[in-house]
Scaffold this motif. Structure first.
Motif, short mmCIF file in Angstrom:
data_model
loop_
_atom_site.label_atom_id
_atom_site.label_comp_id
_atom_site.label_asym_id
_atom_site.label_seq_id
_atom_site.Cartn_x
_atom_site.Cartn_y
_atom_site.Cartn_z
N PRO A 50 -0.27 7.96 6.24
CA PRO A 50 1.13 7.79 7.18
C PRO A 50 0.84 7.09 8.42
O PRO A 50 1.65 6.35 9.16
CB PRO A 50 1.07 9.26 7.55
CG PRO A 50 -0.16 10.01 7.18
CD PRO A 50 -0.72 9.41 6.06
N ILE A 51 -0.69 6.94 8.95
CA ILE A 51 -0.71 6.08 10.30
C ILE A 51 -0.58 4.60 9.93
O ILE A 51 -0.09 4.13 10.83
CB ILE A 51 -2.20 6.81 10.67
CG1 ILE A 51 -2.18 8.13 11.02
CG2 ILE A 51 -2.55 5.82 12.16
CD1 ILE A 51 -3.38 8.57 11.49
N HIS A 52 -0.99 4.39 8.62
CA HIS A 52 -0.80 3.14 8.30
C HIS A 52 0.42 2.58 8.16
O HIS A 52 1.34 1.54 8.81
CB HIS A 52 -1.54 2.60 7.02
CG HIS A 52 -1.34 1.40 6.41
ND1 HIS A 52 -0.60 0.88 5.59
CD2 HIS A 52 -2.09 0.29 6.92
CE1 HIS A 52 -0.79 -0.49 5.42
NE2 HIS A 52 -1.88 -0.86 6.21
N SER A 53 1.19 3.41 7.91
CA SER A 53 2.80 2.93 7.73
C SER A 53 3.34 3.12 9.07
O SER A 53 4.26 2.18 9.18
CB SER A 53 3.65 4.40 6.76
OG SER A 53 2.97 4.25 5.57
N LYS A 54 3.12 3.73 9.75
CA LYS A 54 3.61 3.87 11.29
C LYS A 54 3.18 2.50 11.95
O LYS A 54 3.94 1.87 12.55
CB LYS A 54 2.71 4.97 12.15
CG LYS A 54 3.30 5.00 13.48
CD LYS A 54 2.50 6.09 14.42
CE LYS A 54 3.01 6.01 15.85
NZ LYS A 54 1.86 6.93 16.69
N GLY A 55 2.01 1.99 11.53
CA GLY A 55 1.68 0.75 12.17
C GLY A 55 2.50 -0.38 11.53
O GLY A 55 3.04 -1.25 12.27
N MET A 56 2.77 -0.21 10.25
CA MET A 56 3.73 -1.12 9.72
C MET A 56 5.05 -1.15 10.42
O MET A 56 5.63 -2.39 10.62
CB MET A 56 3.90 -1.11 8.21
CG MET A 56 2.79 -1.19 7.59
SD MET A 56 2.20 -2.86 7.27
CE MET A 56 3.98 -3.49 6.44
N ALA B 43 9.23 -9.90 3.54
CA ALA B 43 7.69 -10.17 3.52
C ALA B 43 7.05 -8.89 2.88
O ALA B 43 7.32 -7.87 2.59
CB ALA B 43 7.44 -10.06 5.03
N SER B 44 6.05 -9.31 2.28
CA SER B 44 5.23 -8.48 1.63
C SER B 44 3.66 -8.43 2.07
O SER B 44 3.26 -9.69 2.48
CB SER B 44 5.10 -8.38 0.24
OG SER B 44 4.46 -9.85 -0.15
N LEU B 45 3.16 -7.29 2.35
CA LEU B 45 1.72 -7.12 2.89
C LEU B 45 0.81 -6.34 1.90
O LEU B 45 1.37 -5.36 1.34
CB LEU B 45 1.81 -6.81 4.28
CG LEU B 45 2.00 -7.42 5.33
CD1 LEU B 45 2.35 -6.49 6.55
CD2 LEU B 45 0.75 -8.28 5.61
N VAL B 46 -0.43 -6.83 1.60
CA VAL B 46 -1.32 -5.89 0.90
C VAL B 46 -2.65 -6.37 0.99
O VAL B 46 -3.16 -7.36 1.82
CB VAL B 46 -0.89 -6.39 -0.56
CG1 VAL B 46 -1.33 -7.97 -0.94
CG2 VAL B 46 -1.66 -5.27 -1.53
N PHE B 47 -3.73 -5.16 0.97
CA PHE B 47 -4.82 -5.39 1.13
C PHE B 47 -5.44 -5.74 -0.36
O PHE B 47 -5.41 -5.02 -1.30
CB PHE B 47 -5.68 -3.89 1.48
CG PHE B 47 -5.63 -3.87 2.93
CD1 PHE B 47 -6.45 -4.33 3.77
CD2 PHE B 47 -4.56 -3.19 3.46
CE1 PHE B 47 -6.40 -3.84 5.27
CE2 PHE B 47 -4.47 -2.87 5.06
CZ PHE B 47 -5.52 -3.30 5.68
N GLU C 45 0.92 -1.15 0.12
CA GLU C 45 -0.02 0.00 -0.04
C GLU C 45 0.76 1.37 0.01
O GLU C 45 0.55 2.34 -0.85
CB GLU C 45 -0.78 -0.01 1.27
CG GLU C 45 -1.80 -1.35 1.44
CD GLU C 45 -2.88 -1.44 0.07
OE1 GLU C 45 -3.24 -0.55 -0.67
OE2 GLU C 45 -3.17 -2.50 -0.03
N ARG C 46 1.95 1.28 0.95
CA ARG C 46 2.87 2.46 1.07
C ARG C 46 3.75 2.57 -0.44
O ARG C 46 3.87 3.59 -1.12
CB ARG C 46 3.64 2.23 2.15
CG ARG C 46 4.55 3.62 2.54
CD ARG C 46 5.46 3.44 3.64
NE ARG C 46 6.28 2.22 3.34
CZ ARG C 46 7.22 1.78 4.04
NH1 ARG C 46 7.19 2.14 5.38
NH2 ARG C 46 8.23 1.00 3.85
N GLU C 47 4.16 1.37 -0.91
CA GLU C 47 4.90 1.44 -2.09
C GLU C 47 4.21 2.22 -3.25
O GLU C 47 4.71 2.73 -4.01
CB GLU C 47 5.57 -0.09 -2.40
CG GLU C 47 6.31 -0.57 -1.45
CD GLU C 47 7.56 0.27 -1.11
OE1 GLU C 47 8.13 0.72 -2.15
OE2 GLU C 47 8.00 0.19 0.08
N THR C 48 2.88 1.88 -3.36
CA THR C 48 1.98 2.36 -4.26
C THR C 48 1.23 3.69 -3.72
O THR C 48 0.59 4.13 -4.61
CB THR C 48 0.77 1.26 -4.62
OG1 THR C 48 0.20 0.98 -3.57
CG2 THR C 48 1.62 -0.10 -5.17
#
Lengths: 248, 812
Positions: B620-626, B647-651, B612-615
């Protein structure tokens, strides 16, 4: 003379200088409109003035009291010509504004003689006069022993109303009642006044003190009035409602 | 069907606030009486202080959300305080006769402004009749004639004497185009030069002397004319002044007596008197033509004529009524600069803009002077120059009128600089909190001028106020709205909805607008059923209808899942795949929907790729959680070896922005599942954020999230395994819809509270998470052990790979 043989009905504004003519122009226009006459201007190059100009020891004073030097016949003639041009121009303009027929002439001679020569029986003559002081507040009608019903009084009342002046009538005491009654019937100007006419000498003395706006003289009556003396006494424009003849 | 490991499902009693109809002892809410102002002690105290404190600068900013009743309460408190305050002064603007461009402001006792205006109008009307009569009187005419006569008589006498003496000396005075010519005469005729030369020298000398003397006398008489004219004018002016003075003094006497105790008015009337006397001729203008109306002059409104406008009284503030009104409470809904401080209007005359003191118009500050002014913060901040003007007025304690066009030099015309009016007003600004905080942070004047903050609560806690007071407040709202009373079950439902509004089972909403709307809708449905009281069914119907009206987007989302366009599993197991939950808020509608979150892992250098962040779809809050979950991974597993994870994560199937950290627990669990190769139960969904120690933290929208997943499961058929994992800290927020509670009650659905990430692991995998033993290892077979083993294996491979690389390089 008109084709019918009846001369045109005119108000003749006469003077020996433009200053006198201009001072009486408004009154002449009012009068012409009131009686339905044309307006004619007449500047008389008075011979007496030209004679005086030739005189080496005559003195000249301006209207404001300053001494004027180097007055010659030529300069006086030039001044007459200039006044004639100015008078005509102003007269035409005022007549056009008031929708009046107009005419003008400049003639040499003596003022009263010229007037006697050119006026018709129905003409009204206004002799111009520029007052040293500003205009007075009263019109004066010299009726003498003339019947107030002759039309002079009515003319004077209307003229006074149009000029926003009061009217002072000099008449013999037997006409007092009719005159006062005519005052009451009139409207517009209040404070009109009757004064008894007690002869020419008395009239001249009173006029010298009154400083009127204009003097209306019913000429051609039994006792002809000395017009020049009245003009000199009243020192204001004079309206002659009859033949311009000089009395004694 | 409970897991042998992991947290126990919540009992039904924990799923909503325990409000029951039996808790209320009334028959209908008509029996209840209370106030709408519960739970607002802080705000009300501040407002009362603002209303009663006399010191300046203690203006107040009322913070609170729209619908909290802040405006109504502000009005009520200010109205009460205003009644106890004296009526403020009236204010008028009058002409400044010395400097017309600087109109004079006059303060008057309340109720006197209109009286002064009417009195001045009557004065002008009176003088318009009296002065012409005075100047038309016999007395005036006689005195005027007397002046005229004395003026002319002297001159005429002198001129007569000059002419008389000239005649006596045989000298003629002729009027010529060049002035007067003075010349000797003989026998009444002008003497010719020839005749003159024939005279003897003595005779010539006598004539010359006579001519000279006459000339000098004539010149002297003529030169005296201007002086006489001047004296004459002065005499006439003196007479006019005396006549006007008499008339004006008589007319103005009553007016002066009526206002004798007010110095400013007395001064003004002195100026009026002087100006009236100086300009009495304006009363003598003839009424001709169109100006002359059909009415007699005495009944004409003379004061309305333009030439008398200079004597008008422009009433800016007038306190009407019988004196029991108290101070004003003014609300200005459109606080433009002009509506706030007043304006100067202009009229077009012959193509030019002109103005005068009668064109000064008051603003809200004038009307509120001596009382209270209520303004909307958003409105005044969005109006050009208005906020600046308000602050200036409050700072200087006076109202100065000016136009923005003048200030910006956009117009160049004759204008006015009216006297500023002293200001004593309490301003109450109403606005959302964001405006207060922004002003406090960015405007250095704000804290000085608005010392009081009245912060309206959005809710009350159930423990701090008895349910009785809140029920009474509901009853008052119904009564104020002219609605049917509520029965106890309906009241209980309203309480439940109130909890829903706050998103907290321990809090009740103070959003009076929302409560009022709900009650009115319930009243509508109750009335359509012909009931006299609002019952629980009517409330239920109102809520259901609301959700239905706003449910199009929710239904579209659910439909996409049920048609398997959006892939969400609600049964089975899968490694690295988990059901996360999100809340969508569009307009006034909030609903939850599940989304699939997947994780893939392999040997790497310790990097977790947030797709999500890469795209640039992640906030920012989501990135903080990551980053936090990376911290947990780094500290929880194989701390003695380099982190050798990629690792990779995606919705999955998410094409819009993602923000918030409420999925961080789901993301961590998906990675652990992938790393440990332990499958996740797809009949469960999870929400919650995680910290670096693996503790699960509270999130928002818990009710909507649970209901969103429940509705999908219910549509597919409840299995009894399905449920939602929520942070234990969110249990107190639960206020779930009846359909969810009934399913839980029937054992068809579960709500599982998590305190740590281990609770999540065990609930989702059915396997023990594992706690590190004294030997430093996790128990064999536990999820954590499998994850750590995998990480160690990655590290070993990485190490071996590194060694092989070096050997290759050495060989070369």
């Amino acid at each position: 003379m008109s084709e019918t043989g009846s001369p045109p009905f005119r108000v003749i504004l006469s003077a020996t200088c433009y200053a006198d003519a201009e001072a009486a122009l408004h009154l002449a226009v009012l009068l012409a409109r009131q009686v339905g006459a044309g307006l004619h201007g007449l500047l008389v190059s008075d011979e007496a003035i030209l004679e005086a100009a030739r005189h080496p020891h005559a003195r000249a004073v301006s209207f404001s009291g300053q001494a004027v030097s180097q007055v010659t016949v030529e300069t006086m003639r030039a001044a007459f010509r200039a006044d004639a041009r100015l008078f005509e121009k102003r007269l035409v303009q005022a007549a056009r504004d008031a929708v009046l027929d107009t005419g003008f002439s400049a003639i040499g001679g003596r003022l009263m003689a010229v007037l006697a020569q050119i006026t018709g029986a129905r003409d009204i003559v206004v002799v111009g006069f520029r007052r040293a002081l500003r205009e007075g507040d009263a019109l004066i009608l010299v009726l003498g022993d003339r019947n107030p019903d002759s039309g002079q009084l009515s003319l004077a009342l209307h003229l006074a109303a149009a000029a926003h002046k009061r009217l002072v009538v000099f008449a013999t005491p037997r006409w007092e009642e009719e005159i006062v009654a005519a005052f009451r019937r009139g409207s517009g100007v209040r404070h009109n006044e009757y004064r008894p006419y007690l002869g020419t000498g008395n009239l001249l003395r009173e006029l010298e003190r009154m400083s009127p706006a204009a003097l209306i003289i019913a000429t051609g009556q039994d006792e002809a009035l000395p017009v020049t003396a009245l003009i000199n006494a009243a020192r204001c424009p004079v309206i002659l409602t009859g033949p311009a003849t000089e009395g004694k | 069907m409970a897991n042998p490991v992991g947290p126990a499902p919540l009992p039904v009693v924990k799923l909503s606030a325990p409000v029951k109809a039996e808790d209320f002892t009334f028959s209908t809410s008509a029996e209840l009486h209370g106030t709408n102002w519960i739970g607002q002690d802080r705000a009300l105290g501040a407002l009362r202080m603002a209303a009663e404190m006399r010191h300046s600068d203690f203006n107040a900013f009322v913070l609170g959300n729209p619908g909290s009743g802040r405006r109504r309460m502000t009005r009520a408190i200010l109205a009460e305080a205003a009644m106890n305050r004296p009526r403020p002064a009236d204010w008028v603007y009058v002409n400044n006769f010395d400097a017309p461009d600087k109109p004079v402001a006059i303060e008057l006792p309340p109720g006197m402004a209109t009286k002064l205006r009417k009195a001045m109008e009557e004065l002008i009307d009176e003088l318009a009749n009296d002065i012409p009569a005075l100047f038309d009187s016999e007395d005036y005419q006689t005195r005027r004639r007397s002046i005229e006569q004395s003026y002319t008589e002297e001159h005429e006498a002198e001129m007569s004497r000059v002419f008389e003496q000239a005649r006596a000396r045989d000298v003629a005075i002729l009027r010529t185009p060049m002035g007067f010519t003075v010349v000797g005469t003989r026998d009444g005729e002008v003497m010719t030069p020839e005749k003159y030369r024939n005279l003897s020298e003595d005779e010539q000398a006598a004539i010359d002397a006579a001519v000279d003397e006459t000339e000098q006398e004539l010149a002297a008489a003529l030169k005296a004319v201007p002086g006489r004219e001047k004296q004459h004018r002065r005499d006439v002016e003196d007479l006019n002044y005396a006549m006007a003075t008499g008339g004006v003094d008589v007319a103005i006497r009553t007016l002066r007596e009526s206002f004798s105790g007010i110095q400013a008015v007395t001064d003004y009337l002195d100026a009026v008197r002087g100006d009236l006397i100086e300009n009495a001729e304006i009363f003598l203008v003839r009424e001709d033509g169109a100006e002359a109306g059909p009415f007699p002059v005495a009944t004409t409104r003379h004061y309305a004529k333009p030439r008398f406008q200079r004597y008008a009284v422009n009433v800016v503030v007038a306190q009407e009524g019988d004196g029991e009104n108290g101070a004003p409470v003014i609300e200005e809904d459109l606080p433009t600069l002009a509506n706030l401080i007043g304006r100067i209007e202009y009229a077009s005359e012959m193509g030019a803009l002109v103005t005068n003191f009668t064109m000064i118009k008051p603003g809200a500050l004038h009307r509120a002077n001596g009382g209270f002014l209520i303004l909307d913060a958003r409105q005044i901040l969005s109006e050009p120059f208005a906020w600046d003007a308000l602050k200036r007025c409050l700072r200087t304690h006076e109202i100065a009128i000016y136009s923005p066009a003048e200030r910006l030099s956009l117009i160049s015309t004759v204008s006015l600089a009216p006297d500023p009016v002293p200001l004593d007003v309490r301003v109450i600004l109403l606005g959302e909190r964001i405006f207060y905080y922004l002003l406090a942070a960015l405007d250095p004047d704000f804290a000085h001028l608005f010392k009081l903050e009245a912060d309206f609560n959005d809710h009350i806690t159930t423990g701090s106020d008895g349910s009785g007071a809140y029920a009474a407040m509901i009853a008052e709202i119904a009564r104020d709205g002219g609605l049917r009373p509520l029965d106890p079950p309906a009241m209980a439902r309203i309480f439940n909805e109130s909890h829903r509004m706050t998103g907290d089972a321990e809090r009740l909403s103070l959003s009076l607008d929302h409560l009022s709307d709900l009650l009115r809708e319930a009243d509508f449905w109750s009335g359509s059923e012909g009931h006299d009281v609002i019952g629980a069914e009517a409330v239920e119907k109102a809520v259901a209808e609301r959700e239905f009206r706003a449910g199009r987007l929710r239904e579209l989302g659910a439909e996409a899942i049920l048609r398997e366009t959006l892939m969400i599993d609600t049964d089975g197991v899968r490694v690295g795949q988990i059901n996360a939950l999100s809340v969508l808020e569009i307009g006034g509608t909030r609903f939850g929907l599940p989304s699939r979150l997947t994780a893939r892992t392999r040997l790497g250098t310790g990097k977790v790729v947030d797709i999500e962040r890469e795209t640039e779809l992640g906030g920012p809050i989501h990135s903080k959680g990551m980053l936090i979950l990376q911290g947990y991974l780094a500290a929880a597993y194989a701390t003695d070896a380099p982190m050798s994870l990629w690792a990779s994560l995606v919705f999955e199937q998410s094409y819009g922005g993602v923000d918030g950290d409420s999925a961080s627990a789901a993301e961590l669990l998906a990675i652990i599942s992938s790393l440990s190769d332990v499958p996740i139960d797809q009949s469960l969904a999870i929400t919650g954020s995680v910290n670096q120690f693996g503790d699960i933290q509270a999130i928002g929208g818990v009710n909507e999230k649970i209901e969103g997943f429940f509705d999908i499961c219910a549509a597919r058929g409840l299995t009894g395994r399905q449920g939602v994992l929520i942070p234990a800290a969110n249990v107190k927020h639960l206020s779930l819809r009846r359909r969810v509670i009934q399913a839980v009650e029937a054992g068809q659905f579960r709500i599982l509270p998590m305190r740590t990430i281990a609770d999540g692991i065990e609930a989702l995998t059915g396997t023990v998470a594992g706690t590190r033993l004294p030997d430093g290892l996790y128990p064999e077979g536990s999820v954590n052990r499998r994850a750590e083993d995998q990480l160690r294996a990655f590290a070993a491979k990485r190490k071996a790979f590194g060694r092989a690389g070096k050997e290759v390089r050495t060989d070369v």
